[in-house]
Scaffold this motif. Structure first.
Motif, short mmCIF file in Angstrom:
data_model
loop_
_atom_site.label_atom_id
_atom_site.label_comp_id
_atom_site.label_asym_id
_atom_site.label_seq_id
_atom_site.Cartn_x
_atom_site.Cartn_y
_atom_site.Cartn_z
N THR A 9 0.83 -1.21 0.00
CA THR A 9 0.00 0.00 0.00
C THR A 9 0.86 1.26 0.00
O THR A 9 0.63 2.19 -0.78
N ALA A 10 1.87 1.28 0.86
CA ALA A 10 2.75 2.45 0.94
C ALA A 10 3.50 2.65 -0.38
O ALA A 10 3.65 3.78 -0.85
N PHE A 11 3.97 1.55 -0.98
CA PHE A 11 4.69 1.66 -2.25
C PHE A 11 3.79 2.22 -3.35
O PHE A 11 4.20 3.09 -4.12
N GLU A 12 2.54 1.73 -3.41
CA GLU A 12 1.61 2.21 -4.44
C GLU A 12 1.32 3.69 -4.24
O GLU A 12 1.27 4.45 -5.22
N ILE A 13 1.12 4.11 -3.00
CA ILE A 13 0.83 5.52 -2.74
C ILE A 13 2.04 6.39 -3.09
O ILE A 13 1.89 7.48 -3.67
N ILE A 14 3.24 5.92 -2.79
CA ILE A 14 4.46 6.68 -3.12
C ILE A 14 4.61 6.84 -4.63
O ILE A 14 4.88 7.94 -5.13
N VAL A 15 4.42 5.75 -5.37
CA VAL A 15 4.52 5.82 -6.84
C VAL A 15 3.47 6.76 -7.40
O VAL A 15 3.74 7.58 -8.29
N PHE A 16 2.26 6.65 -6.88
CA PHE A 16 1.16 7.51 -7.29
C PHE A 16 1.54 8.98 -7.07
O PHE A 16 1.35 9.84 -7.95
N ALA A 17 2.07 9.28 -5.88
CA ALA A 17 2.44 10.65 -5.55
C ALA A 17 3.60 11.15 -6.41
O ALA A 17 3.62 12.31 -6.83
N LEU A 18 4.56 10.27 -6.70
CA LEU A 18 5.69 10.66 -7.54
C LEU A 18 5.25 11.01 -8.95
O LEU A 18 5.72 11.99 -9.54
N ILE A 19 4.34 10.22 -9.51
CA ILE A 19 3.88 10.48 -10.88
C ILE A 19 3.20 11.83 -10.97
O ILE A 19 3.53 12.67 -11.82
N PHE A 20 2.25 12.08 -10.08
CA PHE A 20 1.51 13.34 -10.17
C PHE A 20 2.33 14.51 -9.66
O PHE A 20 2.13 15.65 -10.10
N GLY A 21 3.26 14.25 -8.75
CA GLY A 21 4.18 15.31 -8.35
C GLY A 21 5.08 15.74 -9.49
O GLY A 21 5.32 16.94 -9.70
N TRP A 22 5.57 14.75 -10.26
CA TRP A 22 6.41 15.08 -11.41
C TRP A 22 5.62 15.87 -12.45
O TRP A 22 6.15 16.81 -13.06
N ILE A 23 4.35 15.50 -12.67
CA ILE A 23 3.53 16.22 -13.64
C ILE A 23 3.45 17.70 -13.26
O ILE A 23 3.59 18.58 -14.12
N ALA A 24 3.23 17.97 -11.97
CA ALA A 24 3.15 19.36 -11.51
C ALA A 24 4.47 20.09 -11.76
O ALA A 24 4.48 21.24 -12.22
N VAL A 25 5.59 19.45 -11.46
CA VAL A 25 6.91 20.07 -11.66
C VAL A 25 7.16 20.31 -13.16
O VAL A 25 7.64 21.37 -13.56
N PHE A 26 6.83 19.32 -13.97
CA PHE A 26 7.02 19.44 -15.42
C PHE A 26 6.26 20.64 -15.98
O PHE A 26 6.79 21.43 -16.77
N ILE A 27 5.02 20.81 -15.54
CA ILE A 27 4.20 21.91 -16.05
C ILE A 27 4.77 23.26 -15.59
O ILE A 27 4.80 24.22 -16.35
N ARG A 28 5.21 23.32 -14.34
CA ARG A 28 5.76 24.58 -13.86
C ARG A 28 7.00 24.99 -14.66
O ARG A 28 7.15 26.16 -15.04
N PHE A 29 7.88 24.02 -14.96
CA PHE A 29 9.09 24.35 -15.72
C PHE A 29 8.78 24.58 -17.19
O PHE A 29 9.46 25.38 -17.84
N LEU A 30 7.76 23.91 -17.71
CA LEU A 30 7.36 24.16 -19.10
C LEU A 30 6.91 25.61 -19.25
O LEU A 30 7.13 26.23 -20.29
N GLY A 31 6.31 26.15 -18.21
CA GLY A 31 5.82 27.52 -18.27
C GLY A 31 6.91 28.57 -18.24
O GLY A 31 6.68 29.71 -18.64
N VAL A 32 8.11 28.22 -17.76
CA VAL A 32 9.18 29.21 -17.68
C VAL A 32 10.32 28.90 -18.65
O VAL A 32 11.33 29.60 -18.65
N THR A 33 10.17 27.88 -19.47
CA THR A 33 11.21 27.53 -20.43
C THR A 33 11.44 28.67 -21.41
O THR A 33 10.50 29.20 -22.01
N GLY A 34 12.68 29.04 -21.56
CA GLY A 34 13.04 30.10 -22.50
C GLY A 34 12.98 31.50 -21.93
O GLY A 34 13.43 32.44 -22.57
#
Length: 377
Positions: free
Chosen positions: A335-360
């Motif tokens: 359960t803990a592993f699944e929740i961690i993976v779940f959080a990592l995926i959606f956490g990365w999506i948030a980070v990716f979008i934030r950096f996509l917005g400031v690229t360049g």
């Protein structure tokens, strides 16, 4: 800097254009929607008071909060569908006019579903909190009319403004809020309080409302990720056209991976563990694989993104590997592993979008240093 081709999407908010904001027309329409819906809410409140007098604010059975949540869901559906359709021509969103009809239908459906669910859950929570402050209070006819008018009118106003200024970052916020709220709701309403001793997907294995909420959250969340992919593609095509991203094929590559990830997420909810364990596990693994491909392909496909983004991506990858090692070593549960993976995926999506917005975008400190440097002789 090369100009965008005629077939390229208009520059969206995250690629350097001003952030999507509601125009005077959108603000005015939101107010009109609130006023009209407030009248409808007053009528619904009167009907509720006449049929069910002195309802409690909240409770396990039928309550005023339940009636208000139903009304808020209907209003949110109408307001989000109308507002999203009418906002296609606003500044920064003109590219949506060139979407094929099926893409626009999928996008609209996901946006509507998310706002409907969030409006209903938010309304239930508000009246649950109020019921804790006014214990034993029965809602009279006057307050039924007043509270219902305010609830439905405010829902229409907030939802209409939300869909009128949707961009990639707002879509990302909606996705996070929807997944977190839906999952937490399933956790606190599940018939098995010790679900966490088995695995995360056990939440969706009951023939109960909690499992319907959990599986429905995954399905609607997957649909929203596919919509999310369209916004990401539009942002990245603008960055490619401006020369800020090096590879011309990166928008299609990344958006296809997000679409597959969204389909896999939806399939996790479509095939609960008690319905088809094999398809459920394959869908979950497919989602994880898409995540790994996005991380591993970043240095090549996302060349031009800030260096800090790549450092954070490797940090996410390292956290995933460490979590896998600790799980194999039985340091924590499935359960803990699944929740961690779940959080990592959606956490990365948030980070990716934030950096996509400031690229360049130029670094402010570097800009100040270059402007302070005396001109060459």
């Amino acid at each position: 800097m090369t100009a965008p081709s005629p077939t390229s999407p208009a520059v969206p908010a995250s690629s350097g254009a001003p952030p999507a904001r509601p125009t005077l027309r959108a603000e005015s329409e939101a107010v009109y929607a609130a006023l009209g819906t407030g009248v409808v809410g007053a009528l619904w409140g009167l009907i509720v008071a006449l049929i069910w007098p002195a309802l409690p604010l909240s409770g396990e059975d039928w309550s005023f909060g339940t009636a208000a949540a139903i009304g808020a869901a209907i209003v949110a559906g109408a307001a989000s569908g109308t507002g999203y359709w009418r906002s296609r021509g606003l500044t920064g969103q003109e590219w949506r006019l060139r979407l094929s009809s099926w893409k626009f239908t999928v996008n609209t459906t996901s946006v509507v579903v998310v706002h409907v669910v969030l409006a209903a859950l938010a309304t239930l929570v508000v009246y649950l909190v109020l019921s804790r402050g006014f214990i034993g209070l029965g809602v009279s006819r006057f307050w039924s009319i007043t509270l219902m008018a305010i609830t439905l009118g405010l829902t229409a106003y907030l939802v209409y403004l939300s869909v009128s200024r949707i961009d990639t970052q707002r879509m990302s916020s909606l996705l996070m809020a929807f997944i977190v709220i839906g999952t937490l709701t399933a956790m606190v309403t599940t018939p098995d309080p010790q679900w966490w001793m088995i695995h995360f997907s056990h939440l969706g294995s009951f023939w109960a409302l909690s499992s319907l909420v959990f599986n429905g959250t995954l399905i609607a969340g997957g649909l929203l990720v596919t919509t999310f992919a369209v916004y990401i593609a539009a942002d990245m095509e603008s960055l490619v056209a401006e020369g800020k991203l090096a590879r011309t094929g990166s928008p299609r590559f990344v958006s296809v991976l997000f679409v597959v990830m969204g389909i896999m997420l939806a399939c996790v909810g479509i095939f609960p563990v008690n319905v088809n364990l094999l398809l459920h596990n394959l869908s979950a693994m497919g989602m994880a694989v898409m995540f790994l491909v996005l991380l591993a392909s970043g240095p090549r496909m996302l060349r031009g993104m800030p260096r800090t983004y790549f450092l954070s991506s490797w940090a996410f990858l390292a956290a995933l590997v460490v979590s896998l090692v600790l799980f194999v070593a039985q340091y924590f549960s499935l359960t803990a592993f699944e929740i961690i993976v779940f959080a990592l995926i959606f956490g990365w999506i948030a980070v990716f979008i934030r950096f996509l917005g400031v690229t360049g975008q130029p670094d402010s400190a570097s800009t100040r240093r270059s402007s302070a440097r005396p001109p060459a002789a």
